[in-house]
Design an enzyme around this catalytic site. Structure first.
Site, short mmCIF file in Angstrom:
data_model
loop_
_atom_site.label_atom_id
_atom_site.label_comp_id
_atom_site.label_asym_id
_atom_site.label_seq_id
_atom_site.Cartn_x
_atom_site.Cartn_y
_atom_site.Cartn_z
N ASP A 144 37.85 41.79 49.39
CA ASP A 144 37.09 40.89 48.53
C ASP A 144 35.87 40.31 49.22
O ASP A 144 35.88 40.02 50.42
CB ASP A 144 37.99 39.75 48.05
CG ASP A 144 39.08 40.24 47.13
OD1 ASP A 144 38.75 40.97 46.18
OD2 ASP A 144 40.26 39.92 47.37
N GLU B 218 43.31 40.57 34.43
CA GLU B 218 43.70 40.77 35.82
C GLU B 218 43.85 39.40 36.45
O GLU B 218 42.91 38.62 36.49
CB GLU B 218 42.63 41.57 36.58
CG GLU B 218 42.76 43.06 36.46
CD GLU B 218 41.76 43.80 37.33
OE1 GLU B 218 41.26 43.21 38.31
OE2 GLU B 218 41.45 44.93 37.00
#
Length: 263
Positions: free
Chosen positions: A60, A49
């Site tokens: 995040d 990823e």
């Protein structure tokens, strides 16, 4: 069949679970990031990823937010992120690369232009965390027509009424977010994750990969044991932030991958 489909077919034949590693493109700088990405397959990573740094990474936690800031401050761009994929493809035509991030940089580039460039660079799939299924016409459907998997997130708050909508245009695999909240915030527990994975698998034939809150080989083994594999991101990014060498980061990743593969 994409590289992602091929990888899961191979792992199933081998009786193994998948290990997926997330790194932020351009962190701590372009050249080091490229060397880290190139080291991942040999360390046992089945799918890479590749984070696209963005100025407003709302899903995040601090670890990955700071990684994105470091990358942007170092001059990382969408073009340089695609270039990392191209460089890996010179030596590795098998390991799938999934670009993960937010829609704004893609929208700014233009969807058709971006998809053509991503396909040419050797990208296999996309995880775009801020595009819900109601916006599938924006990117999901065009991406699949271009031959890229579009991987959707399911979460502990995705109930049985919502789940079919989440799954309807998903391909490659389903990414189950093991905890509520942001990346790196808490530790995933296999006892909590197992029933949720089973609930998702009852509605799809796609592999279910679990991410968020996996930090050790033991946790990777436990979580992969109740799913089709696991993703580790923040723990790897923290090693990069600590200034570890590429060899040290690869060794850390190898331990996590071995844990997942023991499941």
């Amino acid at each position: 069949m994409t590289r992602i489909d091929d990888t899961f077919a191979r792992l199933k034949a081998e009786g193994k679970k998948a290990f997926v590693a997330y790194v932020m493109a351009g962190d701590p700088d372009y050249e080091t990031s490229l060397q880290i990405v190139k080291a991942l397959p040999e360390a046992g990573v089945d799918i890479i990823e590749l984070g696209m740094p963005f100025t407003d990474p709302m899903a995040d936690g601090e670890t990955i937010q700071l990684a994105g800031q470091r990358a942007l401050e170092g001059g990382q761009t969408l073009d340089k992120t695609l270039q990392i994929a191209r460089e890996l493809r010179k030596d590795d035509d098998k390991t799938p690369i999934v670009m993960m991030g937010y829609y704004n940089p893609i929208w700014s580039r233009g969807v058709d232009t971006f998809l053509a460039q991503a396909k040419e660079a050797g990208i296999d799939g996309l995880i775009i965390v801020d595009l819900p299924p109601e916006e599938d016409d924006e990117l999901c459907i065009p991406a699949q027509k271009a031959g890229l998997n579009f991987i959707r997130l399911a979460t502990p708050t995705t109930d049985d009424k919502r789940l079919p909508k989440v799954l309807q245009n998903t391909s490659g695999f389903v990414y189950y977010v093991s905890i509520t909240g942001i990346t790196g915030a808490a530790e995933a527990q296999a006892a909590d994750v197992g029933p949720e994975v089973a609930r998702i698998k009852a509605q799809t034939d796609l592999p279910v990969i679990v991410g968020f809150g996996i930090k050790t080989p033991e946790a990777a083994q436990a979580i992969a044991g109740v799913a089709d594999g696991c993703v580790v991101g923040s723990a790897i990014v923290a090693q990069i932030a600590a200034g570890k060498t590429v060899a040290e980061i690869a060794a850390f990743v190898a331990g996590l991958a071995a844990g997942a593969h023991r499941a």
